[in-house]
Write a protein that holds these residues in place. Structure first.
Motif, PDB file in Angstrom:
ATOM      1  N   ALA A  61      -5.388  -8.824   6.345  1.00 26.24           N
ATOM      2  CA  ALA A  61      -5.571  -7.741   5.384  1.00 26.24           C
ATOM      3  C   ALA A  61      -6.672  -6.816   5.886  1.00 26.24           C
ATOM      4  CB  ALA A  61      -5.941  -8.300   4.017  1.00 26.24           C
ATOM      5  N   VAL A  62      -6.615  -5.576   5.462  1.00 24.91           N
ATOM      6  CA  VAL A  62      -7.606  -4.588   5.875  1.00 24.91           C
ATOM      7  C   VAL A  62      -7.786  -3.585   4.740  1.00 24.91           C
ATOM      8  CG1 VAL A  62      -5.834  -3.150   6.983  1.00 24.91           C
ATOM      9  CG2 VAL A  62      -8.226  -2.909   7.682  1.00 24.91           C
ATOM     10  N   VAL A  63      -9.013  -3.117   4.575  1.00 23.56           N
ATOM     11  CA  VAL A  63      -9.290  -2.101   3.561  1.00 23.56           C
ATOM     12  C   VAL A  63      -9.135  -0.728   4.202  1.00 23.56           C
ATOM     13  CG1 VAL A  63     -10.993  -1.133   1.977  1.00 23.56           C
ATOM     14  CG2 VAL A  63     -10.880  -3.613   2.310  1.00 23.56           C
ATOM     15  N   LEU A  64      -8.147   0.024   3.774  1.00 23.37           N
ATOM     16  CA  LEU A  64      -7.947   1.377   4.286  1.00 23.37           C
ATOM     17  C   LEU A  64      -9.020   2.284   3.679  1.00 23.37           C
ATOM     18  CD1 LEU A  64      -4.056   1.747   4.064  1.00 23.37           C
ATOM     19  CD2 LEU A  64      -5.442   1.060   6.035  1.00 23.37           C
ATOM     20  N   PRO A  65      -9.765   3.015   4.508  1.00 19.37           N
ATOM     21  CA  PRO A  65     -10.889   3.805   3.994  1.00 19.37           C
ATOM     22  C   PRO A  65     -10.525   4.814   2.919  1.00 19.37           C
ATOM     23  CG  PRO A  65     -10.335   4.413   6.263  1.00 19.37           C
ATOM     24  CD  PRO A  65      -9.601   3.157   5.961  1.00 19.37           C
ATOM     25  N   ASN A  66      -9.283   5.285   2.927  1.00 13.02           N
ATOM     26  CA  ASN A  66      -8.862   6.281   1.940  1.00 13.02           C
ATOM     27  C   ASN A  66      -7.825   5.752   0.951  1.00 13.02           C
ATOM     28  OD1 ASN A  66     -10.388   8.585   3.165  1.00 13.02           O
ATOM     29  ND2 ASN A  66      -9.065   8.112   4.898  1.00 13.02           N
ATOM     30  N   GLY A  67      -7.664   4.420   0.928  1.00 18.69           N
ATOM     31  CA  GLY A  67      -6.701   3.820   0.012  1.00 18.69           C
ATOM     32  C   GLY A  67      -5.266   4.149   0.391  1.00 18.69           C
ATOM     33  N   THR A  68      -4.330   3.804  -0.491  1.00 18.83           N
ATOM     34  CA  THR A  68      -2.920   4.060  -0.228  1.00 18.83           C
ATOM     35  C   THR A  68      -2.339   5.121  -1.164  1.00 18.83           C
ATOM     36  OG1 THR A  68      -2.169   2.351  -1.778  1.00 18.83           O
ATOM     37  CG2 THR A  68      -2.563   1.667   0.515  1.00 18.83           C
ATOM     38  N   GLY A  69      -3.108   5.481  -2.180  1.00 22.24           N
ATOM     39  CA  GLY A  69      -2.599   6.457  -3.144  1.00 22.24           C
ATOM     40  C   GLY A  69      -1.691   5.837  -4.180  1.00 22.24           C
ATOM     41  N   LYS A  70      -1.549   4.529  -4.106  1.00 20.48           N
ATOM     42  CA  LYS A  70      -0.663   3.827  -5.031  1.00 20.48           C
ATOM     43  C   LYS A  70      -1.487   3.013  -6.019  1.00 20.48           C
ATOM     44  CE  LYS A  70       3.042   0.352  -5.108  1.00 20.48           C
ATOM     45  NZ  LYS A  70       3.874  -0.574  -4.289  1.00 20.48           N
TER      46      LYS A  70
END
Length: 234
Positions: A61-70
């Protein structure tokens, strides 16, 4: 697969043979989107591993710096103090055996991520046959089996996503929405690729990133040069 007129028109923007650098590929994928809704931008990565062997599995798992928008709905299996902690942290649903019964008896799946405290895994295990195929089974490698439910919920809400190989050794992951713009999508893409490179199994031989592509929910795929993807990951 039969494609519609709009898809065919947008597909003409993309050279099916060319390998683009990540920035250009993401830009093209977004320009080729045509749906009336804000399409999700997805990344598809074929790895040089054989997922049938336990020592070549790639999952994490990884935390996307800008999220997924979902908007993500989280179900937490916990009891007593940990259940209260999950509720206070913003979990959408919290329970134990009652949630198992709801899923089994009502075919209820109004959630995107399942988190469980270690002591609840014997209960959650009863749902293996229904959660597993949907990619929803909690897993320590993904950080979804943990006693620190507060932190797990915070990370998921802020953009943490799970990646795993499918049966064809490809990882499919959303990296945001078309509306994010190229800079944010590039940052998410680089973060994801970096995490997958770090997760390379020691048993993997030869070329690791076999192929990389990006696409929107409805749009055509755009091939990314794997070497440039590797460079983008830093």
């Amino acid at each position: 697969m039969k494609r519609g007129k709009k898809y065919k028109e947008k597909a003409q923007l993309v050279d099916k043979i060319s390998l683009y650098d990540p920035k250009e590929a993401i830009d093209l994928a977004c320009k080729a989107s045509f749906a009336k809704f804000d399409e999700t931008v997805e990344t598809h990565i074929r790895l040089g591993v054989d997922g049938r062997h336990a020592d070549q599995q790639v999952r994490g798992a990884v935390v996307l710096p800008n999220g997924t928008g979902k908007k993500v709905k989280i179900l937490v299996f916990a009891k007593a103090d940990k259940a209260k902690e999950a509720e206070d942290a913003g979990a959408d649903y919290v329970g134990a055996e009652d949630m198992v019964a709801k899923i089994q008896n009502e075919n209820w799946f109004d959630f995107n991520v399942v988190v469980a405290t270690p002591d609840m895994m014997s209960v959650v295990g009863r749902l293996g046959k229904v959660l597993g195929p949907k990619g929803l089974m909690p897993n320590p490698k993904a950080g979804t089996v943990t006693a620190d439910v507060k932190n797990a919920i915070a990370e998921i809400k802020s953009g943490k996503i799970e990646y795993r190989l499918d049966k064809t050794n490809i990882i499919h992951v959303p990296i945001g929405k078309v509306s994010f713009g190229n800079d944010k999508l590039q940052e998410n893409f680089a973060t994801l690729i970096g995490a997958i490179i770090k997760a390379k199994p020691s048993a993997a031989k030869g070329t690791y990133l076999r192929s990389v592509s990006v696409s929107t929910t409805m749009g055509p795929g755009v091939k990314v040069n794997p070497l440039r993807a590797n460079e983008a990951a830093g």
